[in-house]
Design a protein around this motif. Structure first.
Motif: not given
Lengths: 409, 409
Positions: A36, A156, A160, A163-167, A333-334
């Motif tokens: 994470l 992925i 990147r 994120k939690p959903s990636d895990i 996150r620009e």
């Protein structure tokens, strides 16, 4: 000492990207479960299709969709119920036309069937017959093999931040370990004879160290690791010795403070004394943060930040976070900033790119950006700010009611 | 089993806040340096003014502002230079009218002086005389005692999640330790006979566990601590025994899966069997996520989440994160959402509050929210999404071009 002109923010960013283009990070393989917030060092490809077999997304009956075309409450179709799929089990059943099989949500769709009709639209007539009251389209309530992720698809992308959903997705594809960039190693130093450890006793005239604490935690939040944190006196040889000892083990050294004329010179001179290329940005047309210094020695990036906390924090966001993202190929996150309506006129500093801290308030479903004013030495300005608005170098300012982009802090 | 109606999202949130109003967390005192991301359990008051003495914000000369009124390049004023303040030292000097003292940035302003004029507007005539070419106003280039923070002011409000600049402000006020809420303890369970450990071998017909991994990391990201993570079979007694053993040590138990009719009943029945009040939300008018269950046993909150990953993740955001924020008095960043322009029509599910995952793209300085479609079992939908758009229960949908609020994921 080289004579250097004040750079624009974009000019300084160009130099940053040029002078540090070859800085690279090692990769390390870690457990997916511990990833994470880490940054992927390579594209991660799914070795399997997801799902691996055709599954039901509802409780109901697997059938041939065309058998149900045109059916309704008053004109149901009767199908032969040939069996049931057990949850988590392989089914050997094959569904022919005018047949149906019960399948629970998540269960395997038997061969032949191309749709599921939900339980609630079916009436069981006897053990071997059902009446279907609702038509279903081919593929309805079914998730196809590989529909979520095809085998060989990139799950992925390199760069990147996980994120939690990636895990979740990596677990779904059975990927137990992944390659990430090593954490960026950063030392954070405050200089100034007046700066003292904040938690000891503070003689009158001395100032508690704010910057080391704010900046070190910004490093942590940006995914880096703080290897050293401390206050150093404004002494050329002492500072040089300390920086030399920190160079081999760090990717970035941050020296904040030294905002008086004499101190500013020491930081730049020490960076120049560490070897080529030395200081390449010395002063930036930005408010706040003009006395910013950027240099390089060996494979380490060195930043001299203004002593005022607000300036130091904003310069960190503009340059150091940018470099950290560049080193990990992370877009940041620009491209995602908050749209808000300026709640007051915001003045720009002539000839400088201006960063104005703002508070966000919600009114009638819109975000209002309220400028917060205060001297750049005032840390309370930053604890009150939700983010900042950037005004380009040649813009006169922002008028009340204009739509602005807020970068969150 | 009690018969329960489907609740609206706001109805379920009201119940959440009612049934869990008395759930409280212990406080713990921790080092300020280790408090990033923790939530303050009480208002934190500054014991000192910040700064503690009147300081210069520039390098220059402390003087009486009124002595400089009306001066210019062609009409400078000559002042007696009576000394110099050393950085970090107390000064005993007193500045009378028509006198000046040199003060470096951050240095103490001597008694009598009420403004600083910057070095560059001053010419030193001889060791005892300076010529000032620029007028200055009272208070100019000076930060007053307590101007940043007054003694006794609240620096950090109860319920605030500590940011890097907060740690800077706490250091600046010399506050070494702070009271925070203990971390919320959460157990995350997936149920379902078809669900298996994702990193072992997976027989055909079985499905790798996604939810435990996504949800456990959402707990971590929301500031909680995961005490248990695992897959359990859909067996009433086995699930009940496991939950009973987890109750005493956890604030929240999350059970995901059990999305087929039979499984759904087991989760609700087990929660009801643990003691009053049991299940009080059983089904929510929301898409995705209808089969959501919320209950309580003893001092533990229990959530039954849908098995589909997208549903489970969105229901976590809507209800579990809300509860976690409620327990820590944290406002969350709900009042800060991203304004964007809908890039396509977004359909609402009739009679349900709809949550539509979206991707954010920037175009001409505006954020575009692009709806991402896919079945709610598809985890790749969430890895592609930057956030979601909420459509209220009785709204028909969103038209392309409408301004929407995006909650970031």
């Amino acid at each position: 000492m080289k004579l250097l002109n004040v750079d624009s923010v974009s000019g300084a960013k160009d130099k940053l990207s040029h002078y540090f283009a070859d800085l690279s990070l090692d990769h390390e393989e870690i457990d997916t479960c511990a990833s994470l917030g880490r940054v992927a060092a390579a594209d991660i490809i799914s070795p399997v299709p997801l799902p691996e077999f055709q599954r039901a997304t509802v409780d109901g009956y697997a059938l041939h969709a065309k058998d149900t075309f045109g059916v309704s409450d008053s004109l149901p179709v009767f199908l032969e119920l040939i069996g049931k799929v057990e949850m988590g089990e392989v089914t050997q059943l094959t569904v022919s036309s005018e047949q149906a099989v019960y399948v629970p949500t998540g269960g395997m769709i038997p061969k032949g069937a191309d749709a599921m009709v939900m339980l609630e639209y079916v009436e069981q007539m006897d053990t071997g017959t059902i009446a279907v009251h609702r038509p279903s389209a081919p593929g309805e309530n079914v998730i196809m093999r590989g529909e979520d992720l095809k085998e060989g698809t990139c799950i992925i992308k390199k760069g990147r931040r996980i994120k939690p959903s990636d895990i979740g997705a990596l677990a779904g594809a059975g990927i137990a370990r992944i390659k990430v960039f090593e954490k960026i190693r950063v030392a954070v130093i405050s200089t100034g004879d007046e700066i003292v450890d904040p938690f000891g006793s503070v003689p009158l005239g001395k100032i508690r160290d704010i910057n080391t604490y704010a900046l070190a935690n910004m490093v942590t939040e940006a995914g880096g690791i703080v290897t050293f944190k401390g206050v150093l006196a404004d002494d050329f040889q002492g500072l040089k010795d300390q920086l030399l000892s920190l160079l081999p083990d760090n990717h970035i050294l941050i020296i904040s403070g030294g905002s008086s004329v004499g101190q500013k010179d020491v930081t730049a001179q020490v960076i120049d004394s560490l070897g080529p290329p030395g200081v390449f940005v010395h002063g930036v047309a930005v408010k706040p943060g003009k006395p910013t210094i950027i240099g390089r020695a060996g494979d380490t990036a060195l930043f001299g930040l203004p002593g005022h906390p607000v300036s130091a924090i904003i310069i960190f966001k503009i340059f150091i976070e940018t470099l950290m993202n560049q080193m990990t190929c992370h877009k940041g996150r620009e491209n995602i900033s908050l749209m808000a309506i300026a709640d007051a006129n915001i003045h720009a500093a002539p000839g400088k790119e201006t960063y104005q801290p703002v508070l966000i308030e919600k009114e009638d479903g819109h975000n209002l950006a309220k400028p917060i004013h205060g001297k750049s030495g005032a840390i309370s300005l930053m604890t009150r700010a939700d983010g900042y608005v950037r005004i380009e170098q040649n813009k006169e300012g922002i008028k009340k009611g204009e739509i602005v982009q807020v970068t969150l802090l």
